[in-house]
Design a protein around this motif. Structure first.
Motif, PDB file in Angstrom:
ATOM      1  N   VAL A   1       0.869  -1.180   0.000  1.00 28.95           N
ATOM      2  CA  VAL A   1       0.000   0.000   0.000  1.00 28.95           C
ATOM      3  C   VAL A   1       0.903   1.227   0.000  1.00 28.95           C
ATOM      4  O   VAL A   1       1.476   1.589   1.030  1.00 28.95           O
ATOM      5  N   SER A   2       1.060   1.831  -1.155  1.00 31.78           N
ATOM      6  CA  SER A   2       1.874   3.034  -1.249  1.00 31.78           C
ATOM      7  C   SER A   2       1.032   4.229  -0.838  1.00 31.78           C
ATOM      8  O   SER A   2      -0.055   4.451  -1.373  1.00 31.78           O
ATOM      9  N   LEU A   3       1.550   5.009   0.101  1.00 28.59           N
ATOM     10  CA  LEU A   3       0.792   6.167   0.597  1.00 28.59           C
ATOM     11  C   LEU A   3       1.222   7.459  -0.080  1.00 28.59           C
ATOM     12  O   LEU A   3       0.816   8.553   0.340  1.00 28.59           O
ATOM     13  N   LEU A   4       2.011   7.361  -1.136  1.00 31.63           N
ATOM     14  CA  LEU A   4       2.594   8.574  -1.732  1.00 31.63           C
ATOM     15  C   LEU A   4       1.561   9.515  -2.345  1.00 31.63           C
ATOM     16  O   LEU A   4       1.823  10.698  -2.504  1.00 31.63           O
ATOM     17  N   ARG A   5       0.387   8.970  -2.697  1.00 33.18           N
ATOM     18  CA  ARG A   5      -0.628   9.875  -3.265  1.00 33.18           C
ATOM     19  C   ARG A   5      -1.386  10.643  -2.182  1.00 33.18           C
ATOM     20  O   ARG A   5      -2.111  11.579  -2.488  1.00 33.18           O
ATOM     21  N   MET A   6      -1.249  10.219  -0.959  1.00 36.01           N
ATOM     22  CA  MET A   6      -1.897  10.956   0.135  1.00 36.01           C
ATOM     23  C   MET A   6      -0.877  11.953   0.685  1.00 36.01           C
ATOM     24  O   MET A   6      -0.285  11.747   1.740  1.00 36.01           O
ATOM     25  N   ASN A   7      -0.676  13.003  -0.078  1.00 35.30           N
ATOM     26  CA  ASN A   7       0.449  13.898   0.223  1.00 35.30           C
ATOM     27  C   ASN A   7       0.019  15.341   0.459  1.00 35.30           C
ATOM     28  O   ASN A   7       0.744  16.273   0.136  1.00 35.30           O
ATOM     29  N   ARG A   8      -1.167  15.503   1.043  1.00 36.02           N
ATOM     30  CA  ARG A   8      -1.627  16.870   1.305  1.00 36.02           C
ATOM     31  C   ARG A   8      -1.290  17.324   2.725  1.00 36.02           C
ATOM     32  O   ARG A   8      -1.456  16.556   3.677  1.00 36.02           O
ATOM     33  N   ILE A   9      -0.815  18.557   2.801  1.00 34.68           N
ATOM     34  CA  ILE A   9      -0.683  19.199   4.109  1.00 34.68           C
ATOM     35  C   ILE A   9      -2.057  19.791   4.405  1.00 34.68           C
ATOM     36  O   ILE A   9      -2.499  20.721   3.737  1.00 34.68           O
ATOM     37  N   LEU A  10      -2.756  19.223   5.361  1.00 29.23           N
ATOM     38  CA  LEU A  10      -4.151  19.593   5.571  1.00 29.23           C
ATOM     39  C   LEU A  10      -4.283  20.905   6.332  1.00 29.23           C
ATOM     40  O   LEU A  10      -5.231  21.650   6.135  1.00 29.23           O
ATOM     41  N   GLU A  11      -3.322  21.189   7.198  1.00 28.32           N
ATOM     42  CA  GLU A  11      -3.434  22.410   8.000  1.00 28.32           C
ATOM     43  C   GLU A  11      -2.102  22.730   8.670  1.00 28.32           C
ATOM     44  O   GLU A  11      -1.419  21.827   9.150  1.00 28.32           O
ATOM     45  N   VAL A  12      -1.752  23.992   8.668  1.00 24.05           N
ATOM     46  CA  VAL A  12      -0.716  24.485   9.578  1.00 24.05           C
ATOM     47  C   VAL A  12      -1.449  25.450  10.506  1.00 24.05           C
ATOM     48  O   VAL A  12      -1.918  26.505  10.075  1.00 24.05           O
ATOM     49  N   ASP A  13      -1.609  25.057  11.746  1.00 24.61           N
ATOM     50  CA  ASP A  13      -2.410  25.818  12.707  1.00 24.61           C
ATOM     51  C   ASP A  13      -1.444  26.683  13.523  1.00 24.61           C
ATOM     52  O   ASP A  13      -0.808  26.204  14.464  1.00 24.61           O
TER      53      ASP A  13
END
Lengths: 463, 463
Positions: B90-102
């Motif tokens: 299971v390659s996770l490389l496509r889940m590469n979003r920075i969702l938040e910098v709080d």
């Protein structure tokens, strides 16, 4: 529940004087600091003074299926030390040796019965400190505070207990000893069992030795206090301090109810009209502190503080701290009883949470004084009540339910530092999905298959 | 092993383009950075882009009993990413979003495929950083580094990955999602599953979202280098820096073999006769750094450094860092292959450990260059060899065995930051008692009863 044969074996293993069965003795172990949870008298109290003795009593408990309740100073605020099913309290207070302060590796190794303050006293001559700083630092034991993952006043800058525990020796529920971790900050050998046992509330085994990381004592500190006429200004001040990229060692908040109680208790000149007071301390290298303190003062004034003070002397610092330090005793005088809750939200939601608490107090016609660690979002709504008044207590219980619901709604957690114990189990389903809870129960089942280690706490009774 | 029906369901769940089965594709997922462990071609590679898709593929794997190998950039140095039993990567490389910098709460929330450096680049404009700093920071993913609890160069002052992970979403082996932790530093609700999953090497589930703590970027730093004609002087220098109660951000060491390789690689003027070089960087508020740097210089000189340099400009700093940064490429040129080991000892034992490594290299007639993080005791003995030379490799394997035995004898651990994976399992019994290992296996069994999650890693095959 406790057979004559089991008692005989306990006495044979420890000697008569370390096995208490007189009711006068047992009653002393029937409650903890949470209060209002009834008396739970254990069948026996044992006081081992070595890890080998802990092993011996746990083996006997395993053999005779006796529930085991590890106990330090029982300063626990969530009922985590209550021997609800009778059985055996294992007091670790005789295992109170500081085994080593390693000034080269900046570690200390202690037995579980060492009082936190005693460790700090032993480190201070070397210019070192153990940073976790729960309010009960002068009474609580290292074993208890590791089992509960104590927080305290310095969480924002220094983190909490788990950030300092490097190694543990544990007597497992079957009586075997396991050592995890060591003296190194870096350690990825196997699952992080050190962290799993830290905060496990005595439900997985008994901690018999602890190695912690030490830090150099900060050489300088400055303490400031500010008052605000409304909560949003106080919240803005907290945000601005962070915006200035200053991370204070402590950043405490007291609400109006608490301010009034404190002022009533010891006239220290607090402004009675303030919605909140912030107490801020920055520490570190002198020159750094001398640059950070003015930034904090600016942030406070820019946010609309009605009153700002910087302690110029140690005596003035003590005065400023008096308000925070006397908050609980002051609140405790208002009504017959006091229930200290432990709701935690992200730092930015502190003003909102304080407003929610205010609304809840009003809705149920009860009195709540809130103080806490604004810097890390860990608030202590303190309910002033009379636990013998069943009508009021019904409202209090509803209020507490709503406080935790509000904390979770604001992205927080049920417990920042007091633990789940007995009192918060009913809220666990609000924070965790069934799948998440089941992983926790699976861990409990796996490590304590007979369910004898502090049964009923944290994950509840698990079968 | 992979049925046509399972493949059909994977394609239906993700779409054709996210399910790889061509051998040319699969081969790319048959190894990781550890090297020398053979090719392990998976049956299928899936590339989910959402947590829901991760759930879908894990459910299919659960249904058809397909081994599951979560994978980021596979910079792993202990064989932790090898799909040894075929099955599904299971390659996770496509889940590469920075969702938040709080920026209010000083947290960031990311998907697992985010590259560590990308997170730091996103934080820098706000004056913030994510401190864990493994050597592969420009390639490694957040998911992989959390699963491995990466360390790196800043361990002494800033700690490691686990000190920054506040919250995790995880797809459990049964396909359910669990969320643990959140945005608060203080959180004692339930067992610390965040810490249990951190460093679990993908054996308990797949991390799909990570919330980490950020810190303000240090505003100033100073970098120093010193050379020593013998290891004890270098060790004394490290001890003296700590005695001065200075905690450097980095405190690196290079041994003579490494110094020679580096100097051969890029003539930067390193003293070839030095037994060791220390590279030290202190950071923080400018005035604090300006007081700490001279203390470090004094400690270096007092310990008998033969050569000391302080970088006056950013360019000079870069020059000093070149030696450390080029150490691995420089060593890799000496022989056809290079095995980077990861032995960790308490800081005070670093000179002793370096001497042990020297003796072992001599005993087995092999070449070992050692560099590492002297400040936290985490050393990387790097064996320069030819893996096609079976005779030499037999000696290399014995040498590695002895290196880990020495680390444990000196109070250290098998792995400071590279993980157990496949390569170090055989040493686990040297570090842990059977009772301790059994608690780890019990955790694995409890959370992954079918044993499908990265099977064979960390605790080995568990039944």
């Amino acid at each position: 529940m406790l057979s004559v044969e089991a008692l005989r074996q306990l006495r044979a293993a420890l000697g008569e004087d370390k096995v208490l069965t007189d009711i006068e003795d047992l009653v002393c172990y029937s409650f903890d600091a949470a209060g209002g949870l009834g008396e739970h008298v254990p069948g026996v109290v044992v006081m081992p003074s070595t890890a080998g003795e802990v092993q011996a009593v746990v083996r006997i408990a395993d053999k005779y299926s006796i529930p085991v309740y590890p106990r330090g100073s029982a300063t626990n605020l969530s009922g985590g030390a209550l021997p609800e099913r009778g059985g055996m309290v294992v007091s670790l207070l005789r295992m109170n040796r500081i085994l080593e302060v390693d000034t080269d590796n900046l570690t200390a190794t202690v037995e579980p019965g060492v009082i936190i303050q005693d460790l700090n006293d032993a480190c201070a001559p070397y210019g070192l400190m153990y940073p976790p700083d729960p309010g009960t630092v002068a009474q609580a034991t290292m074993g208890g505070s590791v089992a509960e993952c104590s927080g305290g006043l310095r969480g924002l800058k220094y983190g909490v207990t788990k950030h300092y525990v490097l190694g543990l020796s544990v007597v497992l529920p079957n009586g075997e000893v396991a050592r995890f971790g060591g003296k190194t900050v870096k350690n990825v050998s196997g699952y992080d069992m050190v962290q799993l046992f830290t905060g496990s509330e005595g439900t997985l085994g008994i901690i018999t030795e602890i190695t912690v990381k030490l830090l150099p004592l900060p050489e300088f500190r400055q303490t400031m206090m500010a008052a605000f006429l409304n909560l949003d200004s106080a919240g803005r001040a907290v945000a601005r301090i962070i915006e200035h990229r200053v991370i204070p060692a402590t950043l405490e908040i007291l609400d109006n109810t608490t301010i009034r109680a404190v002022e009533e208790y010891n006239r220290c000149g607090l402004p009675l009209d303030a919605a909140a007071i912030l107490l801020i301390e920055v520490d570190g290298v002198k020159e750094a502190v001398e640059r950070e303190a003015p930034k904090v003062m600016t942030a406070l004034l820019d946010s609309g503080a009605s009153f700002v003070r910087l302690a110029e002397t140690e005596r003035e610092r003590e005065q400023l701290w008096t308000a925070r330090r006397t908050a609980l005793p002051a609140l405790s005088r208002v009504r017959p009883n006091m229930l200290v809750e432990d709701a935690t939200v992200p730092r930015s939601r502190v003003p909102e949470m304080l407003r929610e608490i205010g609304k809840i107090a009003e809705k149920y016609g009860i009195s709540i004084g809130t103080m806490g660690h604004a810097g890390d979002g860990n608030l202590h709504p303190t309910i002033l009540t009379d636990i013998s008044d069943e009508q009021e207590m019904a409202r209090v219980r509803q209020a507490i339910d709503e406080i935790y619901a509000a904390a979770l709604r604001l992205g927080g957690t049920l417990s920042g530092e007091h633990g789940i114990g007995r009192t918060k189990q009913k809220y666990m389903e609000m924070e965790f999905s069934e799948a998440a809870l089941e992983t926790m129960r699976a861990v409990k089942r796996a490590l304590d298959p007979k369910g004898l280690m502090n049964p009923g706490k944290l994950v509840g009774e698990v079968k």
